[in-house]
Design a protein around this motif. Structure first.
Motif, PDB file in Angstrom:
ATOM      1  N   PRO A   1      20.319  62.124  70.827  1.00  0.00           N
ATOM      2  CA  PRO A   1      20.916  61.027  71.230  1.00  0.00           C
ATOM      3  C   PRO A   1      21.914  60.437  70.392  1.00  0.00           C
ATOM      4  CG  PRO A   1      18.345  60.967  71.200  1.00  0.00           C
ATOM      5  CD  PRO A   1      18.965  62.257  70.537  1.00  0.00           C
ATOM      6  N   LEU A   2      21.873  60.485  68.970  1.00  0.00           N
ATOM      7  CA  LEU A   2      22.846  60.211  68.071  1.00  0.00           C
ATOM      8  C   LEU A   2      24.167  60.712  68.346  1.00  0.00           C
ATOM      9  CD1 LEU A   2      23.729  58.742  65.615  1.00  0.00           C
ATOM     10  CD2 LEU A   2      22.798  60.620  64.477  1.00  0.00           C
ATOM     11  N   TYR A   3      24.249  62.259  68.541  1.00  0.00           N
ATOM     12  CA  TYR A   3      25.229  63.017  68.620  1.00  0.00           C
ATOM     13  C   TYR A   3      25.871  62.655  70.016  1.00  0.00           C
ATOM     14  CZ  TYR A   3      24.702  65.999  64.701  1.00  0.00           C
ATOM     15  OH  TYR A   3      24.719  66.486  63.453  1.00  0.00           O
ATOM     16  N   GLY A   4      25.002  62.117  71.128  1.00  0.00           N
ATOM     17  CA  GLY A   4      25.492  61.733  72.357  1.00  0.00           C
ATOM     18  C   GLY A   4      26.467  60.418  72.376  1.00  0.00           C
ATOM     19  N   ARG A   5      25.694  59.522  71.398  1.00  0.00           N
ATOM     20  CA  ARG A   5      26.544  58.584  71.243  1.00  0.00           C
ATOM     21  C   ARG A   5      27.924  58.546  70.575  1.00  0.00           C
ATOM     22  NH1 ARG A   5      22.928  54.234  68.122  1.00  0.00           N
ATOM     23  NH2 ARG A   5      24.625  52.761  68.422  1.00  0.00           N
ATOM     24  N   LEU A   6      27.870  59.627  69.634  1.00  0.00           N
ATOM     25  CA  LEU A   6      29.003  59.792  68.601  1.00  0.00           C
ATOM     26  C   LEU A   6      30.022  60.357  69.780  1.00  0.00           C
ATOM     27  CD1 LEU A   6      27.451  61.135  65.460  1.00  0.00           C
ATOM     28  CD2 LEU A   6      28.519  58.836  66.079  1.00  0.00           C
ATOM     29  N   ALA A   7      29.551  61.369  70.643  1.00  0.00           N
ATOM     30  CA  ALA A   7      30.607  61.973  71.358  1.00  0.00           C
ATOM     31  C   ALA A   7      31.155  60.928  72.490  1.00  0.00           C
ATOM     32  CB  ALA A   7      29.886  62.921  72.094  1.00  0.00           C
ATOM     33  N   ALA A   8      30.256  60.063  72.893  1.00  0.00           N
ATOM     34  CA  ALA A   8      30.860  59.203  73.818  1.00  0.00           C
ATOM     35  C   ALA A   8      31.839  58.108  73.131  1.00  0.00           C
ATOM     36  CB  ALA A   8      29.532  58.163  74.330  1.00  0.00           C
ATOM     37  N   ALA A   9      31.443  57.900  71.828  1.00  0.00           N
ATOM     38  CA  ALA A   9      32.403  57.056  71.128  1.00  0.00           C
ATOM     39  C   ALA A   9      33.671  57.747  70.794  1.00  0.00           C
ATOM     40  CB  ALA A   9      31.982  56.395  69.918  1.00  0.00           C
ATOM     41  N   GLU A  10      33.846  58.745  70.589  1.00  0.00           N
ATOM     42  CA  GLU A  10      34.916  59.622  70.689  1.00  0.00           C
ATOM     43  C   GLU A  10      35.684  59.897  72.001  1.00  0.00           C
ATOM     44  OE1 GLU A  10      33.901  63.748  69.449  1.00  0.00           O
ATOM     45  OE2 GLU A  10      33.435  63.114  67.004  1.00  0.00           O
ATOM     46  N   ARG A  11      35.174  59.948  73.197  1.00  0.00           N
ATOM     47  CA  ARG A  11      35.589  59.789  74.305  1.00  0.00           C
ATOM     48  C   ARG A  11      36.145  58.585  74.780  1.00  0.00           C
ATOM     49  NH1 ARG A  11      31.309  62.941  75.391  1.00  0.00           N
ATOM     50  NH2 ARG A  11      30.399  61.153  76.583  1.00  0.00           N
TER      51      ARG A  11
END
Length: 174
Positions: A130-140
């Motif tokens: 879930p953390l990596y999902g949040r980080l990837a969403a912030a990147e996008r």
């Protein structure tokens, strides 16, 4: 979100907890050595990997900011531990806890990098995914590229500050 031309199966691979994936790269991140466990799990032949960028196994769902932090750390001559989702040749994925260290030449320059990867505990992936999902969403959301990595790094640093830990302490404390 997958990149164009990157095939993903959604199937997860694993390897035994007593096995270690090992690779070595030159200073530019091109593979110079891979062990049999690496070949087996990633599904490549040795000739397909030697001389190629280590990023050949990068899973497109991985936040780029994690790799930026990894490379900044090892290029500064320090070791780092990081959870990484890799992509096998056939599109399967596999999670690892990577320990990456610089190899120093006699003159003190970095001659390359060495990475040992172990199977992470499933409970840890319940936190990391879930953390990596949040980080990837912030990147996008920030438009990708440098702006995306910076936005995700700020998000991660804010999370770490709230927890009162540094990156290494966070990763090793999971």
């Amino acid at each position: 979100m997958p990149h164009a031309g990157v095939h993903l199966t959604g199937r997860e691979r694993s390897f035994s907890p007593d096995e270690i994936i090992v690779s070595k790269t030159d200073p530019q991140g091109r593979l110079t050595y891979v062990n049999d466990i690496f070949l087996e799990v990633a599904g490549y032949g040795e000739a397909e990997l030697i001389g190629k960028p280590h990023s050949i196994i990068r899973h497109p769902a991985m936040p780029r900011t994690i790799f930026r932090r990894l490379w900044e750390t090892v290029r500064a001559g320090q070791e780092i531990f990081a959870y990484v989702n890799n992509r096998a040749k056939n599109g399967d994925h596999y999670w690892v806890l990577a320990h990456v260290t610089p190899n120093m030449a006699p003159d003190g320059t970095i001659a390359g990098y060495h990475s040992n990867r172990r199977v992470p505990r499933r409970a840890v992936l319940g936190i990391i995914e879930p953390l990596y999902g949040r980080l990837a969403a912030a990147e996008r959301a920030a438009g990708g590229g440098e702006a995306g990595m910076t936005a995700a790094a700020l998000l991660l640093d804010g999370i770490l500050d709230k927890e009162g830990v540094g990156y290494d302490e966070f990763v090793l404390g999971l």
